[in-house]
Design an enzyme around this catalytic site. Structure first.
Site, PDB file in Angstrom:
ATOM      1  N   ASP A 102     -25.128 -12.332 -37.628  1.00  0.00           N
ATOM      2  CA  ASP A 102     -24.218 -11.204 -37.382  1.00  0.00           C
ATOM      3  C   ASP A 102     -24.783  -9.886 -37.912  1.00  0.00           C
ATOM      4  O   ASP A 102     -25.930  -9.826 -38.348  1.00  0.00           O
ATOM      5  CB  ASP A 102     -22.832 -11.526 -37.980  1.00  0.00           C
ATOM      6  N   GLU A 146     -26.317 -10.194 -41.153  1.00  0.00           N
ATOM      7  CA  GLU A 146     -27.466 -11.101 -41.191  1.00  0.00           C
ATOM      8  C   GLU A 146     -27.091 -12.457 -41.774  1.00  0.00           C
ATOM      9  O   GLU A 146     -27.833 -13.051 -42.545  1.00  0.00           O
ATOM     10  CB  GLU A 146     -28.614 -10.415 -41.958  1.00  0.00           C
ATOM     11  N   GLU A 203     -25.637   2.664 -49.841  1.00  0.00           N
ATOM     12  CA  GLU A 203     -25.110   1.657 -48.912  1.00  0.00           C
ATOM     13  C   GLU A 203     -23.680   1.300 -49.281  1.00  0.00           C
ATOM     14  O   GLU A 203     -22.797   1.226 -48.437  1.00  0.00           O
ATOM     15  CB  GLU A 203     -25.993   0.403 -48.996  1.00  0.00           C
TER      16      GLU A 203
HETATM   17  C1  BGC Z   1     -27.141  -5.231 -43.789  1.00  0.00           C
HETATM   18  C2  BGC Z   1     -27.605  -4.991 -42.376  1.00  0.00           C
HETATM   19  C3  BGC Z   1     -28.541  -3.805 -42.306  1.00  0.00           C
HETATM   20  C4  BGC Z   1     -29.663  -3.915 -43.341  1.00  0.00           C
HETATM   21  C5  BGC Z   1     -30.492  -2.638 -43.431  1.00  0.00           C
HETATM   22  C6  BGC Z   1     -28.361  -5.373 -44.677  1.00  0.00           C
HETATM   23  O1  BGC Z   1     -27.966  -5.592 -45.994  1.00  0.00           O
HETATM   24  O2  BGC Z   1     -26.374  -6.408 -43.862  1.00  0.00           O
HETATM   25  O3  BGC Z   1     -26.498  -4.721 -41.539  1.00  0.00           O
HETATM   26  O4  BGC Z   1     -29.095  -3.735 -41.027  1.00  0.00           O
HETATM   27  O5  BGC Z   1     -29.106  -4.161 -44.604  1.00  0.00           O
HETATM   28  O6  BGC Z   1     -29.684  -1.525 -43.682  1.00  0.00           O
END
Ligand code: BGC
Length: 391
Positions: free
Chosen positions: A165, A168, A324
């Site tokens: 998903d 990931e 993030e």
């Molecule tokens: C997230 C992903 C994202 C990636 C890079 C991961 O921790 O779950 O959705 O694409 O980080 O930002």
């Protein structure tokens, strides 16, 4: 409600362009995060939203450089993609590690590291972003068409195949937000006269089938589930309506889904990914807070949208970087330390967070395109990733 001065809101939007530009390689790839070793790669999913935000802000060359990077990756794998589609038609079993990857090095190579790489959504999402760009700026898509056609054929062939998903995880399910990204990509491809009539018709039929599949499943409980046949809620479901438009923003199914997300995953502005999240203790994700704001803006809930914008801006670092996630309300506080030890502080800045903030600021008219970027110091060249510690 957290409030941030208007001038700061605007500056953060302008600075977001600078952060994104600094994180873009000359090849067009956007680093997910320049300061977080595991994220010094470019993901199709993050990149699609980043390119869309840059396109909205008037940064046409940046968005097109990313589309060119995507198209190049697909074209370089033409034989492999065609063979995968052929094997799918023949009913062959395909191992997870044979599929295209979710993230690549800046020059478009596989990373050579273990990762939960089989994710389909990005191969639909970048087609959606390309189509938005084309409509917004009236730009030709010829330079990207060969790669875009391969991407459309690939997601059409595997549209209802389980994959990892957005986060990931959970490879054994068909995830509603992944299906929506594929739907949006196929719907875009179906409208491009540059593609063959055959491919356009495959794309159009694939998009219609996905929309039906998702609606039939959602009807069982009146709202969208994280994966088909399941019950859990996930904040990525916001994207099924805004921006992917698989279900209308004012459809009762969307309304019930947003209510479930608000009830289970939202704290005064901050948005968790899903209730059982333990990554870095399960914090609130800035990009999801902005995505929810974007949805509110699209249904006329302007005050709620503004609240989301303020919440995100209030969580910028003093340098104006957006992380993030933040740890004000962790879902699993006992799991935070292990991640800090493994990978260091949370990824900051995250380009996807900046992109979603920029999009919301544009939606709310806090800034208008073309947005003049804030550039504090000369751009440093973006470099390749060092070796990554194991997950
Ligand atoms: C997230 C992903 C994202 C990636 C890079 C991961 O921790 O779950 O959705 O694409 O980080 O930002």
């Amino acid at each position: 409600m957290v409030t941030v001065q208007r001038a700061q809101l605007e500056r953060l939007a302008r600075r977001s362009i600078d952060v994104i530009a600094r994180g873009q390689a000359p090849t067009g790839a956007y680093l997910a995060s320049p300061n977080f070793p595991v994220y010094r790669y470019s993901w199709f999913r993050d990149g699609a939203f980043i390119a869309d935000a840059m396109s909205r802000a008037g940064e046409v060359a940046s968005a097109e450089a990313f589309f060119g990077w995507c198209a190049g990756i697909l074209e370089a794998r033409r034989d492999r993609i065609e063979a995968l589609i052929e094997r799918r038609r023949a009913g062959a079993t395909i191992d997870t590690d044979e599929f295209l990857h979710a993230r690549y090095t800046l020059d478009g190579q596989e990373t050579g590291e273990e990762w939960t790489d089989f994710q389909l959504d990005g191969y639909g999402a970048w087609l959606w972003a390309l189509d938005e760009h084309r409509r917004r700026h009236g730009r030709p898509i010829e330079p990207f068409v060969a790669g875009a056609a391969l991407s459309a054929a690939y997601v059409a062939a595997f549209r209802d195949h389980p994959s990892y998903d957005w986060w990931e995880e959970n490879p054994d399910y068909r995830h509603t937000s992944t299906l929506a990204a594929i739907f949006a990509g196929l719907r875009a491809a179906a409208s491009w006269p540059e593609l063959s009539a055959d491919l356009r018709s495959t794309a159009s039929q694939g998009a219609a089938e996905l929309a039906e599949l998702v609606r039939a499943d959602a009807t069982r409980r009146g709202r969208l589930p994280k994966w088909l046949g399941g019950d859990a809620v996930d904040a990525s479901l916001i994207a099924v309506a805004t921006p992917f438009g698989m279900v209308a923003p004012d459809d009762p199914i969307t309304i019930a889904t947003i209510e479930a997300i608000e009830a289970d995953l939202v704290n005064a502005g901050g948005v968790h990914r899903y209730a059982l999240d333990t990554y870095y203790g399960g914090g609130e994700w800035l990009l999801l807070a902005a995505l929810l704001g974007w949805h509110y803006a699209s249904v006329g809930r302007t005050d709620d949208a503004l609240r989301q914008l303020h919440w995100v801006a209030a969580h910028a670092t003093t340098d104006g970087d957006l992380p993030e996630q933040v740890d004000d309300h962790l879902l699993a506080p006992e799991r935070q330390a292990e991640w800090l030890k493994r990978w260091g502080p949370v990824a900051t800045p995250l380009l996807w967070s900046h992109a979603m903030y920029l999009t919301l600021a544009l939606e709310l008219g806090v800034v208008q395109a073309p947005v003049e970027p804030v550039t504090e110091t000369p751009l440093e060249p973006v470099t390749e990733a060092p070796a990554t510690p194991a997950r």
